[in-house]
Design an enzyme around this catalytic site. Structure first.
Site, PDB file in Angstrom:
ATOM      1  N   HIS A  49       0.819  -1.207   0.000  1.00 15.99           N
ATOM      2  CA  HIS A  49       0.000   0.000   0.000  1.00 15.99           C
ATOM      3  C   HIS A  49       0.856   1.261   0.000  1.00 15.99           C
ATOM      4  CE1 HIS A  49      -3.925   1.853   0.497  1.00 15.99           C
ATOM      5  NE2 HIS A  49      -3.416   2.659   1.395  1.00 15.99           N
ATOM      6  N   HIS A  95     -10.219   2.964  -1.158  1.00 16.46           N
ATOM      7  CA  HIS A  95     -10.461   2.516   0.217  1.00 16.46           C
ATOM      8  C   HIS A  95     -11.273   1.229   0.156  1.00 16.46           C
ATOM      9  CE1 HIS A  95     -10.097   4.419   4.423  1.00 16.46           C
ATOM     10  NE2 HIS A  95      -8.913   4.383   3.853  1.00 16.46           N
TER      11      HIS A  95
END
Length: 740
Positions: A49, A95
């Site tokens: 990430h 998200h």
């Protein structure tokens, strides 16, 4: 400093660090074993990430420059020049994992995070979009029920946060496919405006300058969030709720206003949002960009919970927080601003010349690491790639391989498909008119638009991706996502300028997924180069997989374009009875990855033909220039569902019927998805001028019908206008609310 950890193998496994990476860590620390705080920091900074370790190889070579690009990738958001000393700041973020685990907070904090990326740059956010992908929502299966629950939670979260912030959500896209049953996608886009000479960057420099913490107190929410977002889902993943942050839009609104007030002063060297990996990523990134060192006293960080540890403070992803590098001597002035806005603020450290991150805990050192290797030398992986085995059979099948369906039946099936339906149930929960600058709102078709008060221009933006195209041809599908977003912007009369992207793919440890990703990047590079729309910011989201099943490749693209005149924003629905409808571009009977095959036969198959960028650019040119001359009443691109569905949408939104006859080789071609086509509405007195412009540009043009009447009729298919409106406007709500 605290001792090296016990049960090392277990700790590394829990932190998703490999033995090879641990050997790298030992090298960086000159042979010293790291303590748990340092392991946590390496784990977060080297997570997929934060580090992009699987994707970096393929992101290199993205076109990122143009005369209008002020800031490309590498900062909190990208920036383009929009004239008159003004700039647009924008970015798209994912998200996905948090929203699947906890839909309301996951989606809400996604909006909060992207807004901070924008105002951290010094810009006031003025427009939001979102790109949402869900699984099967029709029917009574447990999967469908749960997906409907996710839709409701995600939309509620987005609306609650954006509305509280006073930022309009002016458009977006929602699509559905069973490939998202185990892993939904929630991508948030935001755009802000700033004066070109008042842009702030995320840097820390100047020995002796202070490091200041502002915003909400730090709690334990979001611990391990970056690492969680860098792993696949299993049935056990629903127990990961503690890794999802909790948002407070009211605090963020105060933070926004306090930051914008701060930016009017000269107190700040740099500022960084605390996003994924919280204080860790913000501190390492700010110092890493300049080669500076930092010393931070973690016991001075405002805490929301009792008994928090250095590990908690460094890795918490509590929301609504910023890290500031302040000029020495200006600390009290900054404190005064944030206290006025009732926000926590504290001096927690200072810039040094050591190029190291030194973390203190009640006077004792709890971590000591060189910054550059942690922030700049994350492993760059060269993962194996392999062309997916499914492609040969998928590409070999075409529309001819399926039993024919009567055109009227096909039309009613497509019109009633949830992919086509108006998403008013979604966008009516969003405030799209706050700030009073929205000139093309959700539901208006194609791109959305806002006026720029300061210079009388308008910005158009559109988020697009067709995952079916990306599944059958990952490279061309990704290229067409760029093309489609650009075409939508052009249909509003704006010149497409730049994109931000959100590259959502499955598990990179699967060579077939890595091949899809590599091909997708090549498609984006090709399209952005050919269309002169560079990439200025973006995000990669991998491991979108549950129980070994990856989502379809979904490179969401948001295009931003500029219209020189706010009064020339072109509508995409009919305006005047009696006007002519023209079809621009040729219809070639292309059905690869089409909704026609999916909706009628339940399969995603076919192949995509070669794409002609020149034809696309000429189409844009025609619509943009004809609009400048006032020759067009409306324009809409032809995309999913073909000419028949495009015309039906225009009729439903305008409340005006049509009678149209389209020249096609086969009757079903009114549903084909040939690219580089548009429908334009033209008043009788302008027909000749538009036809001449099309001729000069080498664009096929055909008058196919007239606006007016009480039905929608295209070739051999027809429905009463009221029926079309009912199906188009009400299908989505009926589906999503069926178990309420």
């Amino acid at each position: 400093m605290s001792q090296p950890v016990e049960n090392l193998d277990e700790v590394l496994k829990n932190h998703k660090l490999s033995q090879e990476e641990y050997q790298d860590i030992l090298r960086i620390l000159d042979g010293r074993h790291p303590n748990i705080v340092e392991i946590g920091i390496f784990s977060a900074m080297w997570s997929e990430h934060c580090s992009y370790k699987s994707s970096t190889k393929y992101l290199r070579g993205f076109p990122t420059t143009a005369p209008w690009v002020i800031q490309g990738p590498g900062e909190n958001a990208g920036v383009i020049d929009i004239g008159d000393g003004m700039a647009a700041v924008f970015k798209m973020e994912s998200h996905n994992h948090p929203s699947f685990i906890e839909p309301f907070q996951g989606a809400a904090t996604g909006v909060g995070g992207i807004l901070r990326d924008i105002f951290t740059m010094g810009a006031r956010p003025v427009a939001n979009l979102n790109a949402l992908r869900f699984g099967t929502v029709k029917g009574d299966s447990e999967t469908a029920k749960y997906q409907r629950h996710l839709v409701r939670g995600v939309v509620d979260g987005i609306g609650s946060y954006g509305n509280c912030m006073g930022v309009p959500t002016i458009g977006g896209e929602v699509s559905f496919d069973e490939s998202y049953n185990g892993n939904i996608l929630v991508n948030a886009f935001s755009l802000g405006l700033v004066k070109s000479d008042e842009i702030f960057l995320g840097v820390a420099s100047g020995v002796g300058n202070s490091v200041m913490y502002v915003g909400s107190k730090t709690g334990r929410d979001g611990l391990g969030g970056a690492v969680m977002s860098s792993d696949s889902f299993t049935e056990a993943s629903k127990s990961l709720r503690p890794t999802v942050q909790v948002g407070d839009p009211f605090t963020e609104k105060l933070l926004l206003e306090a930051c914008l007030e701060l930016f009017k002063t000269d107190h700040v060297v740099g500022i960084q949002d605390m996003g994924a990996a919280g204080l860790t990523s913000s501190a390492f990134e700010m110092a890493g960009k300049t080669g500076a060192g930092l010393i931070m006293h973690l016991d001075k960080v405002p805490a929301r919970e009792e008994g928090m540890t250095p590990y908690d403070f460094m890795l918490s992803e509590s929301q609504e927080r910023m890290l500031i590098c302040a000029k020495k001597g200006r600390e009290q002035a900054i404190i005064d601003i944030f206290e006025k806005w009732e926000l926590d603020v504290a001096v927690i450290g200072e810039v040094t010349d050591t190029a190291r991150m030194e973390l203190m805990w009640h006077g004792e050192k709890c971590a000591d690491m060189p910054i550059a290797p942690v922030s700049e030398e994350a492993p760059v992986l060269d993962r194996p790639t392999a062309r997916p085995a499914y492609l040969d059979a998928t590409n070999a099948k075409g529309v001819e391989d399926f039993a024919s369906v009567a055109d009227q039946e096909a039309y009613e099936t497509l019109l009633g498909n949830i992919e086509i339906s108006d998403k008013a149930w979604v966008y009516n929960q969003y405030d799209s008119m706050v700030q009073t600058n929205t000139t093309k709102a959700p539901g208006s078709l194609d791109a959305s638009s806002i006026r720029i008060k300061e210079n009388g221009k308008a910005l158009a933006m559109s988020s697009d991706c067709n995952p079916r195209y990306c599944y059958i041809d990952p490279k061309k599908g990704a290229a067409l996502a760029v093309v489609e977003s650009g075409r939508n912007v052009a249909m509003s009369g704006a010149r497409p300028l730049s994109i931000t992207d959100c590259l959502n793919y499955g598990n990179p440890e699967n060579p077939e997924v890595m091949w899809q990703f590599a091909q997708g990047c090549e498609g984006i590079k090709e399209a952005c180069s050919e269309l002169e729309t560079p990439v200025v910011s973006g995000n990669v989201s991998l491991y979108n997989e549950t129980n070994g099943v990856s989502v379809y490749p979904t490179p969401a693209i948001a295009m931003v374009g500029l219209n020189e005149d706010e009064n020339r924003v072109l509508p995409s629905a009919f305006q005047t009875q009696g006007n002519s409808i023209l079809l621009l571009g040729e219809t070639k009977g292309e059905f690869g990855g089409s909704l026609y095959i999916k909706a009628l036969h339940g399969e995603t198959v076919g192949s995509l033909p070669e794409f002609d960028y020149s034809a696309e650019l000429r189409l844009w040119e025609l619509v943009i220039e004809a609009n400048k001359k006032g020759l067009l009443a409306c324009a809409k691109d032809v995309n999913v569902g073909g000419v028949a569905i495009a015309l039906s949408k225009m009729s439903a939104v305008s409340g005006m019927g049509i009678e149209a006859t389209v020249s096609v080789a086969q009757s079903r071609d009114i549903f084909d998805e040939t690219q580089s086509r548009a429908l334009v509405e033209v008043a009788p007195e302008h027909l000749e001028a538009v036809a001449q412009m099309a001729l000069d540009l080498g664009i096929h043009i055909e008058k196919i019908g007239t606006v007016g009447g009480d039905r929608v009729a295209i070739n051999q298919v027809a429905l009463p206008l009221e029926r079309v409106k009912d199906v188009y406007f009400n299908t989505f709500a009926r589906t999503i609310e069926q178990d309420l």
